[in-house]
Design a protein around this motif. Structure first.
Motif, PDB file in Angstrom:
ATOM      1  N   ASP A 288    -114.775  55.967   4.872  1.00 49.44           N
ATOM      2  CA  ASP A 288    -115.669  57.053   5.293  1.00 49.44           C
ATOM      3  C   ASP A 288    -115.702  57.188   6.800  1.00 49.44           C
ATOM      4  O   ASP A 288    -115.685  58.311   7.345  1.00 49.44           O
ATOM      5  N   MET A 289    -115.742  56.045   7.467  1.00 53.56           N
ATOM      6  CA  MET A 289    -115.773  56.097   8.920  1.00 53.56           C
ATOM      7  C   MET A 289    -114.496  56.722   9.470  1.00 53.56           C
ATOM      8  O   MET A 289    -114.528  57.552  10.394  1.00 53.56           O
ATOM      9  N   SER A 290    -113.351  56.338   8.881  1.00 53.46           N
ATOM     10  CA  SER A 290    -112.086  56.896   9.352  1.00 53.46           C
ATOM     11  C   SER A 290    -112.042  58.405   9.141  1.00 53.46           C
ATOM     12  O   SER A 290    -111.606  59.162  10.021  1.00 53.46           O
ATOM     13  N   HIS A 291    -112.496  58.854   7.950  1.00 49.89           N
ATOM     14  CA  HIS A 291    -112.491  60.300   7.687  1.00 49.89           C
ATOM     15  C   HIS A 291    -113.458  61.025   8.612  1.00 49.89           C
ATOM     16  O   HIS A 291    -113.169  62.126   9.111  1.00 49.89           O
ATOM     17  N   GLU A 292    -114.613  60.406   8.842  1.00 49.47           N
ATOM     18  CA  GLU A 292    -115.596  61.053   9.720  1.00 49.47           C
ATOM     19  C   GLU A 292    -115.103  61.105  11.158  1.00 49.47           C
ATOM     20  O   GLU A 292    -115.412  62.047  11.902  1.00 49.47           O
ATOM     21  N   LEU A 293    -114.340  60.116  11.573  1.00 46.85           N
ATOM     22  CA  LEU A 293    -113.843  60.097  12.945  1.00 46.85           C
ATOM     23  C   LEU A 293    -112.710  61.087  13.166  1.00 46.85           C
ATOM     24  O   LEU A 293    -112.438  61.480  14.302  1.00 46.85           O
ATOM     25  N   ARG A 294    -112.038  61.473  12.089  1.00 46.13           N
ATOM     26  CA  ARG A 294    -110.879  62.345  12.278  1.00 46.13           C
ATOM     27  C   ARG A 294    -111.272  63.710  12.831  1.00 46.13           C
ATOM     28  O   ARG A 294    -110.543  64.284  13.639  1.00 46.13           O
ATOM     29  N   THR A 295    -112.412  64.231  12.416  1.00 46.42           N
ATOM     30  CA  THR A 295    -112.820  65.560  12.912  1.00 46.42           C
ATOM     31  C   THR A 295    -113.097  65.559  14.411  1.00 46.42           C
ATOM     32  O   THR A 295    -112.506  66.365  15.159  1.00 46.42           O
ATOM     33  N   PRO A 296    -113.961  64.664  14.925  1.00 47.93           N
ATOM     34  CA  PRO A 296    -114.130  64.660  16.380  1.00 47.93           C
ATOM     35  C   PRO A 296    -112.867  64.246  17.118  1.00 47.93           C
ATOM     36  O   PRO A 296    -112.606  64.732  18.223  1.00 47.93           O
ATOM     37  N   LEU A 297    -112.049  63.341  16.485  1.00 52.80           N
ATOM     38  CA  LEU A 297    -110.816  62.932  17.152  1.00 52.80           C
ATOM     39  C   LEU A 297    -109.840  64.092  17.281  1.00 52.80           C
ATOM     40  O   LEU A 297    -109.089  64.186  18.265  1.00 52.80           O
ATOM     41  N   THR A 298    -109.844  64.977  16.285  1.00 49.61           N
ATOM     42  CA  THR A 298    -108.960  66.147  16.380  1.00 49.61           C
ATOM     43  C   THR A 298    -109.339  67.001  17.585  1.00 49.61           C
ATOM     44  O   THR A 298    -108.464  67.445  18.358  1.00 49.61           O
TER      45      THR A 298
END
Length: 541
Positions: A288-298
Motif C-alpha cells: 500500500d505504501m509503495s502504491h501510495e508513493l507512486r502518485t506523488p513520485l510521478t
C-alpha cells in the motif's frame, strides 16, 4: 521384463520391513523370551522324567534279579550241572521284569558250565568287559557295589547302547564260590516313552512360541498403533496442516505423549497464525505504501526532469541542490519499484510471460540499452535459444552486470554455455572478489557488506530480485570467487520454463507489471528491478 516386477517386489518388501521394524523387534524379543523359557522348562522336565523312568525301571529289574539270585541260585549245588543252570536261568527270566539271564558255574571236573535262559540270545560276549571285571573281583562281605547292595551279594550294573537300542546289564556272584549271574534287560520301551515325551515337549515349545508371537503381535499392535497415529500426525503437521490433533484416550505414557503433541501443535498453530498475520500486515503495508508513493513520485519525477533539463540556466548556488534532488528522487523511485516487485514475489503473484529468446541477442540488447558495450566482453554463440520471460531475464542480467561493474571492475566477461537441459550464464568481473564472510549474504535483502557504509546508490534489493526471478524460472544463481581473481555470478536456467508456468500469460503479464494493467506501455525498462528502467532512460539521453 522379469527384473522390473522382482525389483518392485524387493522394494515393497524392504519398505514393509522398515515400516514394521519396531514391530518385528518386539515379536522377536517376545519369541526369544518364550523360546528360552519353553526350552529351559522342557529340558528340565525331560531330564527329570528321563532319570525317573530309567531309575524306576533299573531299580525294579536289578532288585528282581538280586532276589532271584538269592532265592534260586544260592540254593543250587556248589558244582551245578548245565541243566540245572539252564533251568534256573529260565525260571529267573520268567519273572515280571522280562530280562534275559546268563549263569556261569563250574562242574566237579573244574570246567566252566554256562546256563542261558534263551539259547544264544544272551552270551558272555554281550557283557561289557569292565562289568565282568568288577563282578569277578573279590569282594569283602561288607563292601558295596554300584547299586549300594549289601549282604552276601555285590550287584554291579551298567547301561549300554547296541544297534541304537539301550540295554541294562547287571551282574553278581554268589560269595563263597557259587555261580555268577548276569542279566540283560532292553530299555527300548522306556526309550520310546522318552522319545514320545520329547516330541510332546517339542510340540508344546512350538505352541508356546507361536502363542508368544501372537501375543507379541497383539502387544505390538496395541503399543504401536498410537505411535503410528503420532507419526502420521507429525507428518501432517510437517506438511503445514497445523490443525492436526490426536484423539487422546487413557492415562498411560502414550496418552500423555498425545496430549503433549496436541498442546505443541496448538501452540505452533497460534504462533504461525500470529506470524502470518504480522507478515501479511507488513506485506500489505509495504504494498500500500509503495502504491501510495507512486502518485506523488510521478509528480516529483516530472518536476525533477524539468529541473534537470533547465540545470544549465539555474543559479550556480542552486544547481548542486537540484542535482541532489534529481538523484534522490530517482533512488526513491527505484526503491518503490523494487519494493513493489518484492511484495509481488512474497505474495506469490509474480508470473512468467514466456517467449522464445535468443540468449546472445538478449544479452546484447541489455548491454546496449545501458551503454555498457565498452565495459563488457560477451562470449556467446548465436542461435542458443530458450523459452523464458524476456523481461525478467533482462532484470537478472541488468542486476548481475551492473553489480559487477559497480563493485568489481571492468572488463566484465559474460559467457554462455549449455549444460544438458540447462542454460548457464556466467558473469565475471576483475575486482578484488567477495570476502568469504560476505558470500553467504550477497543475495540477502538490504544486506550491506560494510557497516560503515549503510548508504549506497542502489536499493539493496537488486541481487535479491535477480535471485527471485531465477527461482520463478526454476533456476538458480550462485556467487563465488574466481581462482584468477574477481567475483563470478553463475545463472542456471532451464531451456524451457513452461513446466513452472502456473497460469495464463496475459493475466500473469498484467499481474507482473501494473503499468500494463493500467493500459500504459512505457517500454522495455518498465517494472525492472534496481533502477534498470531509469538506467535505460539515462543511457538513451
Amino acid at each position: 521384463m522379469r527384473k522390473g516386477p522382482r525389483r518392485l517386489w524387493s522394494k515393497a518388501l524392504l519398505a514393509g520391513l522398515r515400516f514394521t521394524s519396531l514391530r518385528l523387534r518386539l515379536v522377536v524379543v517376545f519369541a526369544l523370551v518364550a523360546l528360552t523359557a519353553a526350552v529351559s522348562a522342557s529340558g528340565i522336565a525331560y531330564w527329570l522324567n528321563r532319570e525317573a523312568v530309567l531309575t524306576r525301571t533299573q531299580d525294579a529289574a536289578l532288585n528282581d534279579f538280586k532276589e532271584a539270585m538269592q532265592d534260586r541260585v544260592a540254593s543250587l549245588p556248589r558244582d551245578p550241572t548245565k541243566d540245572e543252570l539252564d533251568r534256573t536261568a529260565r525260571n529267573m527270566a520268567h519273572g515280571s521284569q522280562g530280562y534275559s539271564v546268563l549263569l556261569i558255574g563250574e562242574n566237579p571236573d573244574g570246567r566252566t558250565v554256562v546256563g542261558n535262559s534263551e539259547l544264544d540270545a544272551f552270551t558272555l560276549d554281550d557283557v561289557p568287559g569292565s562289568l565282568r571285571k568288577a563282578v569277578n573281583e573279590p569282594q569283602s562281605a561288607d563292601s558295596h557295589g554300584d547299586s549300594g547292595g549289601d549282604g552276601d551279594y555285590h550287584l554291579f550294573w551298567q547301561r549300554k547302547v547296541e544297534d541304537g537300542t539301550p540295554y541294562l546289564v547287571g551282574g553278581t556272584r554268589v560269595m563263597g564260590g557259587g555261580p555268577t549271574g548276569y542279566m540283560l534287560k532292553s530299555l527300548e520301551p522306556e526309550a520310546k516313552d522318552l522319545n514320545s515325551l520329547a516330541w510332546s515337549l517339542g510340540i508344546a515349545t512350538g505352541l508356546a512360541l507361536i502363542g508368544a508371537a501372537l501375543l507379541a503381535q497383539a502387544a505390538a499392535t496395541t503399543v504401536l498403533k498410537p505411535v503410528h497415529r503420532l507419526g502420521v500426525a507429525a507428518r501432517r503437521l510437517g506438511e503445514g496442516k497445523l490443525d492436526t490433533r490426536l484423539r487422546v484416550s487413557g492415562t498411560d505414557e502414550l496418552a500423555e505423549l498425545s496430549r503433549t503433541f496436541n498442546s505443541t501443535a496448538a501452540s505452533l498453530e497460534k504462533k504461525v497464525a500470529d506470524m502470518s498475520a504480522r507478515e501479511e500486515s507488513s506485506r500489505r503495508f509495504v504494498a500500500d505504501m509503495s502504491h501510495e508513493l507512486r502518485t506523488p513520485l510521478t509528480a516529483i519525477t516530472a518536476v525533477t526532469e524539468v529541473l534537470e533539463e533547465e540545470e544549465d540556466s539555474l543559479d550556480p548556488m542552486i544547481a548542486p541542490a537540484v542535482r541532489l534532488v534529481v538523484s534522490e528522487t530517482r533512488r526513491l523511485n527505484d526503491l518503490v519499484e523494487n519494493l513493489m516487485e518484492v511484495t509481488r514475489f512474497d505474495a506469490g503473484t509474480a508470473r512468467l510471460v514466456l517467449d522464445d529468446v535468443d540468449i546472445a541477442d538478449q544479452i546484447t540488447a541489455c548491454i546496449d540499452a545501458r551503454a555498457w558495450l565498452d565495459a563488457v566482453d560477451l562470449d556467446a554463440e548465436r542461435g542458443i535459444t530458450a523459452r523464458l520471460d524476456p523481461r525478467r531475464l533482462d532484470v537478472i542480467l541488468a542486476n548481475l552486470i551492473g553489480n559487477a561493474l559497480k563493485h568489481g571492475g571492468s572488463p566484465v566477461r559474460i559467457s554462455v554455455r549449455e549444460d544438458g537441459r540447462d542454460l548457464v550464464i556466467s558473469v565475471r568481473d576483475h575486482g578484488s572478489g567477495i570476502p568469504e564472510e560476505v558470500l553467504p549474504h550477497v543475495f540477502d535483502r538490504f544486506y550491506k557488506a560494510s557497516a560503515s557504509r549503510p548508504r549506497s546508490e542502489g536499493s539493496g534489493l537488486g541481487l535479491s530480485i535477480a535471485l527471485e526471478n531465477a527461482h520463478i524460472h526454476g533456476g538458480e544463481i550462485t556467487a563465488a570467487n574466481s581462482p584468477d581473481g574477481g567475483a563470478v555470478f553463475t545463472l542456471r536456467l532451464p531451456h524451457d520454463a513452461s513446466d513452472v508456468l502456473p497460469g495464463d500469460d496475459d493475466e500473469a503479464d498484467a499481474e507482473a507489471c501494473p503499468e500494463k494493467r493500467r493500459g500504459k506501455d512505457k517500454g522495455p525498462g518498465d517494472c525492472d528491478g534496481d533502477g534498470t528502467a531509469q538506467q535505460a532512460k539515462k543511457a538513451d539521453r
